[in-house]
Write a protein that holds these residues in place. Structure first.
Motif, mmCIF file in Angstrom:
data_model
loop_
_atom_site.group_PDB
_atom_site.id
_atom_site.type_symbol
_atom_site.label_atom_id
_atom_site.label_comp_id
_atom_site.label_asym_id
_atom_site.label_seq_id
_atom_site.Cartn_x
_atom_site.Cartn_y
_atom_site.Cartn_z
ATOM 1 N N GLN A 106 16.464 -5.914 2.336
ATOM 2 C CA GLN A 106 17.156 -4.636 2.488
ATOM 3 C C GLN A 106 17.106 -3.795 1.216
ATOM 4 O O GLN A 106 17.657 -2.690 1.183
ATOM 5 C CB GLN A 106 18.625 -4.866 2.879
ATOM 6 C CG GLN A 106 18.825 -5.259 4.344
ATOM 7 C CD GLN A 106 18.492 -6.710 4.603
ATOM 8 O OE1 GLN A 106 18.892 -7.590 3.858
ATOM 9 N NE2 GLN A 106 17.748 -6.972 5.668
ATOM 10 N N ASN A 107 16.496 -4.308 0.164
ATOM 11 C CA ASN A 107 16.501 -3.600 -1.121
ATOM 12 C C ASN A 107 15.086 -3.344 -1.633
ATOM 13 O O ASN A 107 14.783 -3.571 -2.798
ATOM 14 C CB ASN A 107 17.310 -4.397 -2.152
ATOM 15 C CG ASN A 107 18.791 -4.438 -1.807
ATOM 16 O OD1 ASN A 107 19.437 -3.405 -1.714
ATOM 17 N ND2 ASN A 107 19.321 -5.630 -1.608
ATOM 18 N N ILE A 108 14.233 -2.890 -0.734
ATOM 19 C CA ILE A 108 12.865 -2.520 -1.095
ATOM 20 C C ILE A 108 12.813 -1.007 -1.247
ATOM 21 O O ILE A 108 13.034 -0.271 -0.286
ATOM 22 C CB ILE A 108 11.858 -2.992 -0.037
ATOM 23 C CG1 ILE A 108 11.899 -4.519 0.085
ATOM 24 C CG2 ILE A 108 10.457 -2.519 -0.373
ATOM 25 C CD1 ILE A 108 11.009 -5.070 1.177
ATOM 26 N N PHE A 109 12.519 -0.540 -2.468
ATOM 27 C CA PHE A 109 12.515 0.892 -2.752
ATOM 28 C C PHE A 109 11.248 1.264 -3.518
ATOM 29 O O PHE A 109 10.615 0.404 -4.146
ATOM 30 C CB PHE A 109 13.757 1.282 -3.573
ATOM 31 C CG PHE A 109 15.042 0.889 -2.921
ATOM 32 C CD1 PHE A 109 15.471 1.507 -1.760
ATOM 33 C CD2 PHE A 109 15.833 -0.127 -3.453
ATOM 34 C CE1 PHE A 109 16.653 1.139 -1.137
ATOM 35 C CE2 PHE A 109 17.018 -0.508 -2.853
ATOM 36 C CZ PHE A 109 17.434 0.141 -1.689
ATOM 37 N N PRO A 110 10.878 2.539 -3.476
ATOM 38 C CA PRO A 110 9.685 2.959 -4.222
ATOM 39 C C PRO A 110 9.902 2.843 -5.715
ATOM 40 O O PRO A 110 11.049 2.833 -6.186
ATOM 41 C CB PRO A 110 9.511 4.422 -3.795
ATOM 42 C CG PRO A 110 10.855 4.859 -3.343
ATOM 43 C CD PRO A 110 11.501 3.652 -2.745
ATOM 44 N N PRO A 111 8.832 2.745 -6.488
ATOM 45 C CA PRO A 111 8.988 2.721 -7.941
ATOM 46 C C PRO A 111 9.772 3.931 -8.434
ATOM 47 O O PRO A 111 9.546 5.050 -7.989
ATOM 48 C CB PRO A 111 7.537 2.763 -8.444
ATOM 49 C CG PRO A 111 6.742 2.152 -7.341
ATOM 50 C CD PRO A 111 7.420 2.597 -6.076
ATOM 51 N N SER A 112 10.723 3.696 -9.321
ATOM 52 C CA SER A 112 11.552 4.772 -9.856
ATOM 53 C C SER A 112 11.833 4.479 -11.327
ATOM 54 O O SER A 112 11.628 3.369 -11.803
ATOM 55 C CB SER A 112 12.869 4.882 -9.080
ATOM 56 O OG SER A 112 13.668 3.728 -9.283
ATOM 57 N N ILE B 81 0.839 -1.205 0.000
ATOM 58 C CA ILE B 81 0.000 0.000 0.000
ATOM 59 C C ILE B 81 0.869 1.249 0.000
ATOM 60 O O ILE B 81 0.658 2.192 -0.774
ATOM 61 C CB ILE B 81 -0.943 0.000 1.215
ATOM 62 C CG1 ILE B 81 -2.015 -1.083 1.067
ATOM 63 C CG2 ILE B 81 -1.608 1.370 1.384
ATOM 64 C CD1 ILE B 81 -2.906 -1.230 2.275
ATOM 65 N N ASN B 82 1.858 1.267 0.876
ATOM 66 C CA ASN B 82 2.718 2.449 1.004
ATOM 67 C C ASN B 82 3.424 2.784 -0.294
ATOM 68 O O ASN B 82 3.578 3.960 -0.645
ATOM 69 C CB ASN B 82 3.756 2.224 2.112
ATOM 70 C CG ASN B 82 3.145 2.301 3.496
ATOM 71 O OD1 ASN B 82 2.014 2.728 3.656
ATOM 72 N ND2 ASN B 82 3.898 1.865 4.492
ATOM 73 N N TYR B 83 3.876 1.766 -1.023
ATOM 74 C CA TYR B 83 4.676 2.002 -2.217
ATOM 75 C C TYR B 83 3.857 2.122 -3.502
ATOM 76 O O TYR B 83 4.280 2.808 -4.435
ATOM 77 C CB TYR B 83 5.709 0.887 -2.394
ATOM 78 C CG TYR B 83 6.861 0.957 -1.428
ATOM 79 C CD1 TYR B 83 7.838 1.935 -1.555
ATOM 80 C CD2 TYR B 83 6.986 0.042 -0.385
ATOM 81 C CE1 TYR B 83 8.893 2.003 -0.671
ATOM 82 C CE2 TYR B 83 8.047 0.104 0.502
ATOM 83 C CZ TYR B 83 8.987 1.088 0.349
ATOM 84 O OH TYR B 83 10.037 1.155 1.228
ATOM 85 N N LEU B 84 2.703 1.462 -3.572
ATOM 86 C CA LEU B 84 2.001 1.361 -4.850
ATOM 87 C C LEU B 84 0.710 2.162 -4.931
ATOM 88 O O LEU B 84 0.213 2.412 -6.028
ATOM 89 C CB LEU B 84 1.714 -0.114 -5.166
ATOM 90 C CG LEU B 84 2.959 -0.976 -5.416
ATOM 91 C CD1 LEU B 84 2.568 -2.434 -5.653
ATOM 92 C CD2 LEU B 84 3.768 -0.448 -6.598
ATOM 93 N N ASN B 85 0.147 2.560 -3.808
ATOM 94 C CA ASN B 85 -1.059 3.381 -3.869
ATOM 95 C C ASN B 85 -0.739 4.716 -4.541
ATOM 96 O O ASN B 85 0.180 5.427 -4.146
ATOM 97 C CB ASN B 85 -1.613 3.630 -2.470
ATOM 98 C CG ASN B 85 -2.902 4.430 -2.505
ATOM 99 O OD1 ASN B 85 -3.763 4.199 -3.356
ATOM 100 N ND2 ASN B 85 -3.033 5.379 -1.604
#
Length: 499
Positions: A415-421, A359-363
């Motif tokens: 350790q490598n979870i980042f927002p879409p970029s 939710i935090n990253y994809l909404n």
């Protein structure tokens, strides 16, 4: 160093720089408002306001801080005075404002911000150089904590918020089925910076998210010192009906922080000076140490792991596409696209924490030309269709898929979870595959390749920068697990940095 101030709106994107160009700033926005955009990502070292042009230049202490800021605000534009502003890298590598006219106010505010970051509370006079930054703001904050999977205590709020100034009173309560609190600072400017830095942050990874606004109250009345309310200036107040959580809390001298509550249910550490507060999904305020990263610290806490995903492009979306995209943030067990409403889907994650991360990253992320809405579903599980039931392949079970990224508790993926970029991290590249091979592969899927770089120490990994975040999302769905032959498959994830 006289700054050229022509609009950068129509020129080609710049390479990463610690100087950021901010455009379409509404009238009335102060230097403090602009600085607040960068403050969560690191130290702000310079500021240039161009009020007549509705623009500003903000200099961060490092390129990494600037990259994090751009990556965060690219998919979700920041707002100042209820209007969106646009942030991009500047051509300039540093700002020189020594001889600039009309910069005394912004520079004074910048000094005030740095004073906050270094624990100095005497910043009111500096901010007044801009004509009083906070004349209309209260020193009382209203805090709503969403997705409360772990206990939130008064002492925890005190520890977090006292990083931004002297907290004098806290009152906690439940209203409209929400955990809420009122917190009063000794000075309104401390409340201002706490709101700017902490609004949208999560106390624990993926949950206990803070939503903060200014209260209409100017002063809190506290009758009891207990686990629900406390006046740190009055040690003589009665205990009342609350349940004592810490014997030493009531005798804590004014201005000092109470020690942390350490229990078997939750163990957390303080927000130290080396851990900058970061908006929303970019980082938790505190660090859980009682669980593997990405999993809940408290076994058995109820929480829904099924997501409701809406406003999808019904012509383009597939269960597999949702499985791959949401699989970046957790292990997807099942996906169901609604039979009669193809623009709505259910996605079942492995646990509630992974659901919150998704939710935090994809909404709000754009997917196939539509802004996707992601929230928790009322359903606790996705049921597979009964035998003979018409489904047209819209419900899929992926619980045993070999493509799960988080099966191994020691995986580096945690350790490598980042927002879409717009920049993707590629790995598991065979030695025979060249730069041109990879560029052509992504171009064949409709991507615009803006840059490419192999890792110097490991030629099995590379970064590829595409034309937009949405392009990168589409490419990840299309090319993650791409088969190069001889059982060698490409691994694709979002990168934390640009090329």
């Amino acid at each position: 160093g006289n700054e050229k101030t022509k609009s950068e709106g129509n020129r080609s994107p710049c390479s990463p720089s610690r100087v950021l160009h901010i455009r379409q700033i509404p009238n009335g926005v102060t230097g403090a408002d602009v600085v607040s955009l960068g403050l969560p990502f690191g130290k702000v070292t310079n500021l240039l306001m161009l009020r007549g042009k509705g623009q500003a230049f903000l200099e961060m202490a490092s390129v990494d801080a600037a990259v994090s800021m751009v990556n965060y605000y690219t998919p979700a534009l920041p707002y100042l005075h209820n209007q969106p502003v646009y942030i991009q890298y500047s051509n300039y590598k540093e700002l020189r404002t020594d001889n600039q006219h009309n910069q005394a106010g912004p520079q004074a505010v910048l000094q005030g911000v740095n004073a906050v970051q270094h624990g100095n509370q005497g910043i009111t006079n500096a901010s007044a150089a801009e004509g009083g930054v906070l004349p209309s703001h209260s020193s009382v904050l209203r805090i709503v904590v969403e997705n409360v999977f772990y206990p939130v205590t008064l002492d925890m709020l005190y520890q977090i918020f006292s990083k931004f100034g002297c907290v004098v009173k806290i009152v906690m309560f439940h209203k409209n089925n929400q955990f809420q609190a009122l917190l009063q600072y000794g000075d309104a400017i401390n409340a201002y910076y706490a709101k700017m830095c902490l609004d949208g942050c999560s106390i624990y990874t993926g949950c206990c998210t803070l939503r903060i606004d200014f209260s209409k109250l100017t002063n809190l009345t506290v009758k009891y010192n207990n686990d629900k309310s406390r006046d740190f200036t009055r040690i003589d107040l009665p205990f009342g009906d609350g349940q004592r959580t810490m014997e030493t809390s009531l005798s804590t001298p004014f201005g000092k922080k109470p020690s942390l509550l350490m229990s078997s249910d939750a163990i957390y550490t303080s927000l130290g000076p080396s851990v900058p507060p970061v908006p929303g999904p970019l980082g938790p305020l505190t660090v859980t140490t009682s669980a593997v990263p990405g999993h809940m610290a408290i076994p058995g806490i109820p929480g829904n792991s099924v997501l409701l995903v809406s406003n999808l492009n019904s012509e383009a979306i597939t269960p597999y596409g949702l499985f791959i995209l949401f699989g970046v943030y957790g292990d997807v067990h099942r996906v169901k696209i609604m039979f009669k409403r193809r623009g709505i889907a259910l996605v079942q994650m492995a646990d509630a924490t992974q659901a919150q991360l998704a939710i935090n990253y994809l909404n709000g992320q754009r997917l196939y030309g539509r802004v996707m809405h992601t929230t928790l579903s009322k359903y606790q599980t996705i049921r597979l269709p009964r035998e003979g039931q018409e489904d047209k392949g819209l419900t899929k079970d992926y619980s045993n898929s070999p493509l799960h990224r988080f099966k191994n508790p020691c995986s580096k993926n945690f350790q490598n979870i980042f927002p879409p970029s717009a920049t993707l991290h590629l790995s598991n590249i065979p030695p025979s595959v060249t730069v041109d091979d990879l560029k052509n592969l992504f171009t064949s899927k409709g991507s615009t390749v803006k840059g490419f770089k192999f890792f110097q120490k490991d030629c099995k990994m590379a970064l590829i920068q595409l034309g937009s975040v949405e392009e990168a999302v589409h490419a990840l769905i299309e090319l993650h697990n791409h088969d190069f032959g001889e059982n060698q498959h490409l691994r694709v994830s979002f990168s934390k940095s640009s090329i």
